[in-house]
Design an enzyme around this catalytic site. Structure first.
Site, PDB file in Angstrom:
ATOM      1  CG  ASP A 207      -1.928   0.977   1.372  1.00  0.00           C
ATOM      2  OD1 ASP A 207      -1.767   2.029   0.733  1.00  0.00           O
ATOM      3  OD2 ASP A 207      -2.908   0.787   2.108  1.00  0.00           O
TER       4      ASP A 207
ATOM      5  CG  ASP B 231      -7.658  -8.174   8.482  1.00  0.00           C
ATOM      6  OD1 ASP B 231      -6.643  -7.728   7.920  1.00  0.00           O
ATOM      7  OD2 ASP B 231      -8.013  -7.807   9.615  1.00  0.00           O
TER       8      ASP B 231
HETATM    9  P1  IMP Z   1       1.765  -0.488   3.808  1.00  0.00           P
HETATM   10  O1  IMP Z   1       2.809  -0.394   4.872  1.00  0.00           O
HETATM   11  O2  IMP Z   1       0.927   0.764   3.739  1.00  0.00           O
HETATM   12  O3  IMP Z   1       2.316  -0.855   2.457  1.00  0.00           O
HETATM   13  O4  IMP Z   1       0.730  -1.581   4.265  1.00  0.00           O
HETATM   14  C1  IMP Z   1       1.040  -2.922   4.202  1.00  0.00           C
HETATM   15  C2  IMP Z   1       0.138  -3.771   5.051  1.00  0.00           C
HETATM   16  O5  IMP Z   1      -1.089  -3.129   5.390  1.00  0.00           O
HETATM   17  C3  IMP Z   1      -0.256  -5.027   4.269  1.00  0.00           C
HETATM   18  O6  IMP Z   1       0.684  -6.049   4.452  1.00  0.00           O
HETATM   19  C4  IMP Z   1      -1.623  -5.331   4.820  1.00  0.00           C
HETATM   20  O7  IMP Z   1      -1.496  -6.122   5.978  1.00  0.00           O
HETATM   21  C5  IMP Z   1      -2.185  -3.985   5.204  1.00  0.00           C
HETATM   22  N1  IMP Z   1      -3.043  -3.438   4.124  1.00  0.00           N
HETATM   23  C6  IMP Z   1      -2.730  -2.472   3.236  1.00  0.00           C
HETATM   24  N2  IMP Z   1      -3.738  -2.225   2.396  1.00  0.00           N
HETATM   25  C7  IMP Z   1      -4.740  -3.072   2.759  1.00  0.00           C
HETATM   26  C8  IMP Z   1      -6.062  -3.320   2.243  1.00  0.00           C
HETATM   27  O8  IMP Z   1      -6.537  -2.721   1.270  1.00  0.00           O
HETATM   28  N3  IMP Z   1      -6.773  -4.287   2.889  1.00  0.00           N
HETATM   29  C9  IMP Z   1      -6.291  -4.987   3.953  1.00  0.00           C
HETATM   30  N4  IMP Z   1      -5.076  -4.794   4.457  1.00  0.00           N
HETATM   31  C10 IMP Z   1      -4.295  -3.836   3.865  1.00  0.00           C
END
Ligand code: IMP
Length: 205
Positions: free
Chosen positions: A127, A183
């Site tokens: 994300d 989730d």
């Molecule tokens: P980041 O650090 O923002 O890249 O987020 C990574 C983590 O956030 C992922 O491994 C997921 O566990 C969670 N995550 C990010 N986007 C989503 C989503 O759309 N649905 C569910 N979990 C998400």
């Protein structure tokens, strides 16, 4: 043969009837299926083939990022035709909210030393990229022979840090999604597809 049970007898007779209320509940909560079960499996088969070719002759350690990646990891691993070992890390970045906090905590570390190993990190979704960026920095410090990433999903246009993802699955719009390990408040991980939720599904919890 004695001691063997016919397949038909092993199937729970009420399983289909039990599935109906769940299916109705999902109809009310799921908005749009963004990636179907078949599309996911086709992609993982392709990524598995690429990984098998690239790592031929090497022992690979797959590192899954819990909890989300456990389903991707299980399916992907069966498309990799090489000797592989598994390890897992658990990190916290989201809680029950739908936006990233940018704070990453290691809840469970690897069981094994990775020095000199070929490590392939398996992620469900990237994300903001903050979780992965933190993890890679941390793992790089342990001096693996190589360190690459396989991520099934990547949200388009919102990465806050540059990331080099060698094995990429699907680019999806920057909406919150559930299913296939992902989730919302610990629900929906067991859906075999990736979908968005209707606003009502957030309000019910
Ligand atoms: P980041 O650090 O923002 O890249 O987020 C990574 C983590 O956030 C992922 O491994 C997921 O566990 C969670 N995550 C990010 N986007 C989503 C989503 O759309 N649905 C569910 N979990 C998400």
């Amino acid at each position: 043969m004695e001691g063997r049970v016919a397949l038909s007898e092993r199937i729970e007779p009420s399983a289909d009837r039990m599935a109906e209320p769940f299916a109705e509940e999902l109809d009310r909560e799921i908005d749009q299926v963004l990636v179907t079960e078949d599309e996911i499996q086709d992609m993982l088969r392709k990524l598995g083939r690429d990984i098998s070719n690239d790592y031929a002759g090497k022992d690979v350690l797959l590192v899954g990022v819990l909890k989300g990646a456990f389903i991707v990891m299980a399916d992907l691993a069966r498309y990799v035709h090489l000797p592989i070992e598994f390890d897992f890390m658990a990190v916290a970045s989201y809680g029950a909210a739908t936006r990233t906090s940018g704070v990453v905590r290691i809840l469970k570390d690897l069981d094994h030393d990775i020095e000199g190993r070929h490590v392939l990190v398996v992620e469900d979704i990237v994300d903001s990229g903050l979780t992965l960026s933190y993890l890679l920095k941390n793992l790089r410090g342990r001096r693996p022979a190589s360190l690459e990433v396989c991520a099934l999903l990547q949200k388009a246009g919102i990465q806050r840090v540059p990331l080099d993802i060698r094995y990429k699955g699907f680019e999806i719009p920057p909406n919150f999604v559930v299913g296939y390990g992902l989730d919302f408040a610990e629900r929906y991980r067991n859906l075999p597809y990736i979908a968005t939720l209707r606003p009502e599904a957030y309000q019910d919890l």
